[in-house]
Design a protein around this motif. Structure first.
Motif, PDB file in Angstrom:
ATOM      1  N   VAL A 241      22.185 -19.454  30.123  1.00  0.00           N
ATOM      2  CA  VAL A 241      23.065 -18.912  29.268  1.00  0.00           C
ATOM      3  C   VAL A 241      24.167 -19.720  28.429  1.00  0.00           C
ATOM      4  O   VAL A 241      24.431 -19.434  27.481  1.00  0.00           O
ATOM      5  N   VAL A 242      25.221 -20.502  29.393  1.00  0.00           N
ATOM      6  CA  VAL A 242      25.876 -21.281  28.880  1.00  0.00           C
ATOM      7  C   VAL A 242      25.157 -22.399  27.861  1.00  0.00           C
ATOM      8  O   VAL A 242      25.854 -22.642  26.830  1.00  0.00           O
ATOM      9  N   ALA A 243      24.273 -22.959  28.094  1.00  0.00           N
ATOM     10  CA  ALA A 243      23.410 -23.725  27.458  1.00  0.00           C
ATOM     11  C   ALA A 243      22.995 -23.408  26.202  1.00  0.00           C
ATOM     12  O   ALA A 243      23.135 -24.078  24.940  1.00  0.00           O
ATOM     13  N   LEU A 244      22.662 -22.105  26.132  1.00  0.00           N
ATOM     14  CA  LEU A 244      22.369 -21.415  24.765  1.00  0.00           C
ATOM     15  C   LEU A 244      23.511 -21.661  23.844  1.00  0.00           C
ATOM     16  O   LEU A 244      23.282 -21.544  22.819  1.00  0.00           O
ATOM     17  N   GLY A 245      24.786 -21.438  24.313  1.00  0.00           N
ATOM     18  CA  GLY A 245      25.971 -21.539  23.229  1.00  0.00           C
ATOM     19  C   GLY A 245      25.937 -22.885  23.010  1.00  0.00           C
ATOM     20  O   GLY A 245      26.561 -22.889  21.765  1.00  0.00           O
ATOM     21  N   GLY A 246      25.711 -23.833  23.650  1.00  0.00           N
ATOM     22  CA  GLY A 246      25.759 -25.331  23.144  1.00  0.00           C
ATOM     23  C   GLY A 246      24.921 -25.169  21.868  1.00  0.00           C
ATOM     24  O   GLY A 246      24.947 -25.801  20.805  1.00  0.00           O
ATOM     25  N   VAL A 247      23.624 -24.571  22.176  1.00  0.00           N
ATOM     26  CA  VAL A 247      22.465 -24.741  21.037  1.00  0.00           C
ATOM     27  C   VAL A 247      22.835 -23.873  19.751  1.00  0.00           C
ATOM     28  O   VAL A 247      22.559 -24.277  18.690  1.00  0.00           O
ATOM     29  N   VAL A 248      23.557 -22.827  20.210  1.00  0.00           N
ATOM     30  CA  VAL A 248      24.188 -21.974  19.061  1.00  0.00           C
ATOM     31  C   VAL A 248      24.976 -23.026  18.025  1.00  0.00           C
ATOM     32  O   VAL A 248      25.291 -22.742  17.034  1.00  0.00           O
ATOM     33  N   ALA A 249      26.206 -23.441  18.923  1.00  0.00           N
ATOM     34  CA  ALA A 249      27.062 -24.322  18.160  1.00  0.00           C
ATOM     35  C   ALA A 249      26.303 -25.417  17.594  1.00  0.00           C
ATOM     36  O   ALA A 249      26.933 -25.859  16.599  1.00  0.00           O
ATOM     37  N   LEU A 250      25.522 -25.977  17.954  1.00  0.00           N
ATOM     38  CA  LEU A 250      24.622 -27.120  17.404  1.00  0.00           C
ATOM     39  C   LEU A 250      24.097 -26.625  16.045  1.00  0.00           C
ATOM     40  O   LEU A 250      24.203 -27.116  15.043  1.00  0.00           O
ATOM     41  N   LEU A 251      23.546 -25.431  15.868  1.00  0.00           N
ATOM     42  CA  LEU A 251      22.941 -25.012  14.760  1.00  0.00           C
ATOM     43  C   LEU A 251      23.865 -24.265  13.912  1.00  0.00           C
ATOM     44  O   LEU A 251      23.633 -24.671  12.446  1.00  0.00           O
ATOM     45  N   LEU A 252      25.160 -24.082  14.230  1.00  0.00           N
ATOM     46  CA  LEU A 252      26.186 -23.425  13.291  1.00  0.00           C
ATOM     47  C   LEU A 252      26.861 -24.960  12.926  1.00  0.00           C
ATOM     48  O   LEU A 252      27.065 -24.704  11.704  1.00  0.00           O
ATOM     49  N   ALA A 253      26.829 -25.989  13.582  1.00  0.00           N
ATOM     50  CA  ALA A 253      27.138 -27.233  12.917  1.00  0.00           C
ATOM     51  C   ALA A 253      26.368 -27.764  11.904  1.00  0.00           C
ATOM     52  O   ALA A 253      26.858 -28.180  10.752  1.00  0.00           O
ATOM     53  N   VAL A 254      25.255 -27.763  11.909  1.00  0.00           N
ATOM     54  CA  VAL A 254      24.105 -28.092  11.116  1.00  0.00           C
ATOM     55  C   VAL A 254      24.317 -27.208   9.672  1.00  0.00           C
ATOM     56  O   VAL A 254      24.276 -27.820   8.490  1.00  0.00           O
ATOM     57  N   PRO A 264      34.736 -28.990  10.052  1.00  0.00           N
ATOM     58  CA  PRO A 264      34.183 -27.997  11.193  1.00  0.00           C
ATOM     59  C   PRO A 264      32.887 -28.333  11.786  1.00  0.00           C
ATOM     60  O   PRO A 264      32.651 -28.024  13.019  1.00  0.00           O
ATOM     61  N   GLY A 265      32.014 -28.900  11.026  1.00  0.00           N
ATOM     62  CA  GLY A 265      30.841 -29.228  11.423  1.00  0.00           C
ATOM     63  C   GLY A 265      30.757 -30.254  12.696  1.00  0.00           C
ATOM     64  O   GLY A 265      30.240 -30.099  13.812  1.00  0.00           O
ATOM     65  N   PHE A 266      31.647 -31.513  12.393  1.00  0.00           N
ATOM     66  CA  PHE A 266      31.720 -32.381  13.598  1.00  0.00           C
ATOM     67  C   PHE A 266      32.543 -31.608  14.788  1.00  0.00           C
ATOM     68  O   PHE A 266      32.115 -31.851  15.952  1.00  0.00           O
ATOM     69  N   VAL A 267      33.371 -30.899  14.475  1.00  0.00           N
ATOM     70  CA  VAL A 267      33.974 -30.028  15.486  1.00  0.00           C
ATOM     71  C   VAL A 267      33.099 -29.393  16.667  1.00  0.00           C
ATOM     72  O   VAL A 267      33.146 -29.195  17.662  1.00  0.00           O
ATOM     73  N   LEU A 268      32.359 -28.348  15.826  1.00  0.00           N
ATOM     74  CA  LEU A 268      31.274 -27.666  16.460  1.00  0.00           C
ATOM     75  C   LEU A 268      30.279 -28.409  17.344  1.00  0.00           C
ATOM     76  O   LEU A 268      29.869 -27.975  18.305  1.00  0.00           O
ATOM     77  N   LEU A 269      29.926 -29.691  16.854  1.00  0.00           N
ATOM     78  CA  LEU A 269      29.074 -30.779  17.614  1.00  0.00           C
ATOM     79  C   LEU A 269      29.707 -30.919  18.662  1.00  0.00           C
ATOM     80  O   LEU A 269      28.954 -31.014  19.784  1.00  0.00           O
ATOM     81  N   GLY A 270      30.956 -31.277  18.706  1.00  0.00           N
ATOM     82  CA  GLY A 270      31.747 -31.707  20.103  1.00  0.00           C
ATOM     83  C   GLY A 270      31.791 -30.312  21.221  1.00  0.00           C
ATOM     84  O   GLY A 270      31.776 -30.372  22.204  1.00  0.00           O
ATOM     85  N   LEU A 271      32.180 -29.143  20.467  1.00  0.00           N
ATOM     86  CA  LEU A 271      32.078 -28.120  21.282  1.00  0.00           C
ATOM     87  C   LEU A 271      30.500 -27.717  21.960  1.00  0.00           C
ATOM     88  O   LEU A 271      30.513 -27.466  23.070  1.00  0.00           O
ATOM     89  N   GLY A 272      29.379 -27.846  21.139  1.00  0.00           N
ATOM     90  CA  GLY A 272      28.047 -27.858  21.736  1.00  0.00           C
ATOM     91  C   GLY A 272      27.905 -28.762  22.809  1.00  0.00           C
ATOM     92  O   GLY A 272      27.268 -28.618  23.841  1.00  0.00           O
ATOM     93  N   TRP A 273      28.333 -30.156  22.521  1.00  0.00           N
ATOM     94  CA  TRP A 273      28.044 -31.020  23.808  1.00  0.00           C
ATOM     95  C   TRP A 273      28.940 -30.578  25.093  1.00  0.00           C
ATOM     96  O   TRP A 273      28.524 -30.816  26.156  1.00  0.00           O
ATOM     97  N   VAL A 301      18.190 -34.289  27.981  1.00  0.00           N
ATOM     98  CA  VAL A 301      18.232 -35.607  27.089  1.00  0.00           C
ATOM     99  C   VAL A 301      17.985 -35.444  25.770  1.00  0.00           C
ATOM    100  O   VAL A 301      18.673 -35.975  24.809  1.00  0.00           O
ATOM    101  N   TRP A 302      16.925 -34.532  25.460  1.00  0.00           N
ATOM    102  CA  TRP A 302      16.512 -34.330  24.303  1.00  0.00           C
ATOM    103  C   TRP A 302      17.771 -33.585  23.320  1.00  0.00           C
ATOM    104  O   TRP A 302      17.981 -33.803  22.192  1.00  0.00           O
ATOM    105  N   MET A 306      19.526 -34.784  19.877  1.00  0.00           N
ATOM    106  CA  MET A 306      19.672 -33.724  18.706  1.00  0.00           C
ATOM    107  C   MET A 306      21.209 -33.589  18.356  1.00  0.00           C
ATOM    108  O   MET A 306      21.429 -33.506  17.039  1.00  0.00           O
ATOM    109  N   ILE A 307      22.046 -33.627  19.246  1.00  0.00           N
ATOM    110  CA  ILE A 307      23.472 -33.724  18.677  1.00  0.00           C
ATOM    111  C   ILE A 307      23.661 -34.857  18.012  1.00  0.00           C
ATOM    112  O   ILE A 307      24.375 -34.972  16.839  1.00  0.00           O
ATOM    113  N   ASP A 308      23.203 -35.890  18.544  1.00  0.00           N
ATOM    114  CA  ASP A 308      23.315 -37.342  17.828  1.00  0.00           C
ATOM    115  C   ASP A 308      22.736 -37.472  16.309  1.00  0.00           C
ATOM    116  O   ASP A 308      23.327 -38.012  15.359  1.00  0.00           O
ATOM    117  N   VAL A 309      21.610 -36.607  16.223  1.00  0.00           N
ATOM    118  CA  VAL A 309      20.776 -36.657  14.922  1.00  0.00           C
ATOM    119  C   VAL A 309      21.804 -35.893  13.985  1.00  0.00           C
ATOM    120  O   VAL A 309      21.839 -36.236  13.090  1.00  0.00           O
TER     121      VAL A 309
END
Length: 412
Positions: A241-254, A264-273, A301-302, A306-309
């Motif tokens: 459930v917590v990990a899904l929050g990271g996935v949502v943050a990644l999608l919001l960043a993109v 803000p996108g860069f900040v959201l990527l850090g939050l997702g990580w 790892v994947w 995705m965060i780095d991409v």
């Protein structure tokens, strides 16, 4: 066959209606912790001493049977006799015992023995005395032949006390545990709600400890687990459930980067990580404490790739170079790609230390890129960062010496 004997008999201190085994650590009952240890020891049969069948016992039965073990509930010591044969090994865990799994597996997995503590430390921690020098540490492994002695004892005897007496009479060797286990919180009896609340933060720190100095993002993830981890675990929040929050943050960043909000996108990527690291720590807690649910979080790892991409995408979109006339297509993508590849390559060649972990920290990267995007000429400082990393690596990484056998490697 290996048989485990657990119990739900002893009352919580000050609460006669409550049972020690139902006290929770990390959102799971002590009985569930002990069941995980019993299954890790390879027990094919789990016997629970309890006065009544409850919903918690049914849940424990489902866990045991899902792992291929038989589960029995008995009310008296004599009921154990037909469940253990002479050739079996019986593992006995005291009511309310919370043991560090690695220590318990090492001590109980070797050979039959009664785990003991120095008498002063053991009695102070609530364990019962064995002899003048030793106190019972709440766990033992007995040969099955000793169980037959229960038939000669009164049926009202507590099964654990009776088996401890039979083990001492049968000269089962004592195995002394270090006193530091109690002081460090790695071994003890949990007898009340107050003790459970006091032990839980120590338990969390034990299962989130690391051998290296944490980077800022790792430190924030660990502090998050230490601070809100108990509330999340008691609420039944699983790591995925917590990990899904990271996935949502990644999608919001993109998405924010696509619509022009790159900072803000860069900040959201850090939050997702960071959220992914929190989920990873929660998975580590469940695995090390033998409470794993079997459902892995949707990060790994994947997800880090995705965060780095996404970092590369946002940096390329943030660049002002494509707007200049005569610029070749794709030139804005080259510097961020080189930056990310350097952040993957340098930790492999640098000696282990603080800076190697900082290079892996995507929260640090996100803050740096966000500040660069908001306050500085983005393209210039992005290229300056790449150049600085290369120069720093040349200075830091020692040069390779001469070959060990120059006469054999040199050619005229």
């Amino acid at each position: 066959m290996r048989v485990a004997l657990l119990s739900l008999i002893d009352a919580v201190a000050g609460e006669p209606q409550g049972l020690r085994g139902y006290l929770t650590i990390g959102g799971r009952s002590l009985a569930r912790h002990q069941l995980g240890l019993a299954l890790a020891l390879g027990c094919n049969r789990v016997v629970m001493v309890a006065e009544a069948l409850t919903g918690e016992l049914v849940a424990l039965q489902r866990v045991a049977e899902a792992r291929g073990a038989r589960f029995h509930v008995i009310a008296a010591a004599h009921a154990l006799l037909p469940l253990v044969t002479e050739d079996d090994d019986l593992f006995v865990l005291a009511d309310g015992l919370l043991a560090q799994p690695a220590t318990a597996l090492a001590q109980l997995g070797e050979a039959p023995g009664v785990l003991a503590l120095p008498v002063e430390a053991g009695l102070a921690a609530g364990f019962e005395r064995i002899d003048i020098n030793h106190a019972y540490a709440g766990a033992m492994r007995l040969p099955g032949r000793l169980v037959a002695g229960l038939g000669e004892l009164p049926p009202e005897w507590n099964p654990h006390a009776a088996l401890l007496r039979l083990a001492v009479q049968g000269r089962v060797p004592l195995r002394l545990l270090p006193e530091t286990l109690i002081r460090d919180g790695g071994w003890g009896l949990v007898r009340s709600e107050d003790e459970a609340h006091r032990i839980e933060p120590v338990w969390l720190r034990q299962h989130t400890a690391t051998a290296h100095m944490r980077s800022p993002g790792e430190w924030i993830a660990a502090r998050t687990v230490h601070t809100v981890g108990p509330a999340l675990l008691h609420a039944g929040t699983r790591p995925w459930v917590v990990a899904l929050g990271g996935v949502v943050a990644l999608l919001l960043a993109v998405g924010s980067g696509w619509f022009g909000w790159r900072t803000p996108g860069f900040v959201l990527l850090g939050l997702g990580w960071v959220l992914a690291r929190v989920a990873a720590l929660m998975v580590r807690i469940e695995r090390q404490s033998l409470l794993e649910t079997g459902k892995a979080p949707p990060t790994g790892v994947w997800f880090e790739w995705m965060i780095d991409v996404a970092f590369v995408m946002l940096a390329a979109w943030r660049s002002e170079i494509p707007h200049l006339p005569g610029v070749p297509f794709g030139i804005a993508w080259f510097p961020p790609i080189v930056l990310i590849l350097l952040l993957h390559f340098l930790p492999r060649v640098l000696t282990a230390g603080r800076w190697a972990w900082w290079l892996r920290d995507r929260l640090v990267l996100s803050i740096g890129l966000a500040l660069n995007s908001a306050l500085l000429p983005f393209d210039f400082f992005l290229r300056a960062a790449v150049l600085a990393l290369v120069v720093w690596a040349m200075v830091t990484v020692p040069a390779r010496g001469d070959p060990a056998n120059p006469d054999l490697t040199n050619r005229d």
